[in-house]
Write a protein that holds these residues in place. Structure first.
Motif, PDB file in Angstrom:
ATOM      1  N   VAL A  11       0.843  -1.200   0.000  1.00 59.05           N
ATOM      2  CA  VAL A  11       0.000   0.000   0.000  1.00 59.05           C
ATOM      3  C   VAL A  11       0.873   1.242   0.000  1.00 59.05           C
ATOM      4  O   VAL A  11       2.058   1.185   0.342  1.00 59.05           O
ATOM      5  CB  VAL A  11      -0.956   0.036   1.210  1.00 59.05           C
ATOM      6  N   GLN A  12       0.264   2.349  -0.369  1.00 56.13           N
ATOM      7  CA  GLN A  12       0.991   3.619  -0.362  1.00 56.13           C
ATOM      8  C   GLN A  12       0.946   4.261   1.016  1.00 56.13           C
ATOM      9  O   GLN A  12       0.021   3.975   1.809  1.00 56.13           O
ATOM     10  CB  GLN A  12       0.385   4.559  -1.395  1.00 56.13           C
ATOM     11  N   PRO A  13       1.880   5.126   1.316  1.00 53.07           N
ATOM     12  CA  PRO A  13       1.828   5.857   2.589  1.00 53.07           C
ATOM     13  C   PRO A  13       0.508   6.593   2.730  1.00 53.07           C
ATOM     14  O   PRO A  13      -0.001   7.164   1.769  1.00 53.07           O
ATOM     15  CB  PRO A  13       3.006   6.822   2.473  1.00 53.07           C
ATOM     16  N   GLY A  14      -0.054   6.535   3.936  1.00 51.05           N
ATOM     17  CA  GLY A  14      -1.328   7.166   4.193  1.00 51.05           C
ATOM     18  C   GLY A  14      -2.526   6.271   3.997  1.00 51.05           C
ATOM     19  O   GLY A  14      -3.649   6.616   4.392  1.00 51.05           O
ATOM     20  N   LEU A 120       2.912 -10.194   5.271  1.00 52.14           N
ATOM     21  CA  LEU A 120       3.808  -9.092   4.926  1.00 52.14           C
ATOM     22  C   LEU A 120       3.021  -7.843   4.570  1.00 52.14           C
ATOM     23  O   LEU A 120       2.137  -7.872   3.712  1.00 52.14           O
ATOM     24  CB  LEU A 120       4.703  -9.504   3.761  1.00 52.14           C
ATOM     25  N   VAL A 121       3.384  -6.752   5.216  1.00 52.40           N
ATOM     26  CA  VAL A 121       2.818  -5.439   4.917  1.00 52.40           C
ATOM     27  C   VAL A 121       3.952  -4.548   4.416  1.00 52.40           C
ATOM     28  O   VAL A 121       4.949  -4.370   5.102  1.00 52.40           O
ATOM     29  CB  VAL A 121       2.163  -4.815   6.164  1.00 52.40           C
ATOM     30  N   THR A 122       3.770  -4.023   3.222  1.00 46.21           N
ATOM     31  CA  THR A 122       4.769  -3.140   2.639  1.00 46.21           C
ATOM     32  C   THR A 122       4.117  -1.796   2.337  1.00 46.21           C
ATOM     33  O   THR A 122       3.118  -1.738   1.621  1.00 46.21           O
ATOM     34  CB  THR A 122       5.354  -3.732   1.348  1.00 46.21           C
ATOM     35  N   VAL A 123       4.699  -0.748   2.904  1.00 52.94           N
ATOM     36  CA  VAL A 123       4.172   0.599   2.687  1.00 52.94           C
ATOM     37  C   VAL A 123       5.211   1.357   1.861  1.00 52.94           C
ATOM     38  O   VAL A 123       6.312   1.635   2.318  1.00 52.94           O
ATOM     39  CB  VAL A 123       3.919   1.329   4.015  1.00 52.94           C
ATOM     40  N   SER A 124       4.833   1.631   0.632  1.00 45.83           N
ATOM     41  CA  SER A 124       5.798   2.234  -0.278  1.00 45.83           C
ATOM     42  C   SER A 124       5.080   3.030  -1.350  1.00 45.83           C
ATOM     43  O   SER A 124       4.011   2.632  -1.823  1.00 45.83           O
ATOM     44  CB  SER A 124       6.648   1.138  -0.928  1.00 45.83           C
TER      45      SER A 124
END
Length: 125
Positions: A11-14, A120-124
Motif C-alpha cells: 500500500v501507499q503511505p497514508g 507481509l505489509v509493505t508501505v511504499s
C-alpha cells in the motif's frame, strides 16, 4: 491453537489496511486466549504492536501506532483483527499474530504460547 494471519499487501503511505488472524482450536474457543500482534521489519527485532484481552475489553498499543492502529476480535468467528490507518513506510514489516493462555498477554513476544506464520505489509510509494 493454530493461527493464520492474512490480509497483508503493498500500500501507499497514508493508506489503510486490515489484517486478520484466524484461529483453529481443537477444544477451547479463541475467547479463552488473549491475542497480540507483533511485527518484524528488515534487519530489526520482532516488536510488540498491540494486544487485546480475552473479551476485548482491554487493549494496548506501542506508542508509534497509537491513534492509527486498532486491535479487535470477534470471538464468535475465532478471528482477531488489526486495522491499520495512516500507514507509514516504517510500518513495513511481517506482522505476526499470537495467542496467550490468559486474560491478557504481555508486550514481550516470549510470553505468548502460539504464533501464526505472519503476513507481509509493505508501505511504499
Amino acid at each position: 491453537v493454530q493461527l493464520q494471519a492474512s490480509g497483508g499487501g503493498v500500500v501507499q503511505p497514508g493508506a489503510s489496511l486490515r489484517i486478520s488472524c484466524i484461529a483453529s482450536t481443537s477444544v477451547r474457543s479463541l475467547s479463552t486466549y488473549a491475542l497480540g500482534w507483533f511485527r518484524q521489519g528488515p534487519g530489526r527485532e520482532r516488536e510488540f504492536v498491540a494486544r487485546i484481552s480475552q473479551n476485548g475489553g482491554i487493549t494496548d498499543y506501542r506508542d508509534s501506532v497509537k491513534g492509527r492502529f486498532t486491535i479487535s476480535r470477534d470471538n464468535a468467528k475465532n478471528t482477531g483483527y488489526l486495522q491499520m490507518n495512516s500507514l507509514k513506510s516504517e510500518d513495513s514489516a511481517v506482522y505476526y499474530c499470537a495467542a496467550y493462555d490468559g486474560v491478557i498477554g504481555s508486550t514481550t513476544s516470549g510470553a505468548y504460547d502460539y504464533w501464526g506464520q505472519g503476513t507481509l505489509v509493505t508501505v511504499s510509494s
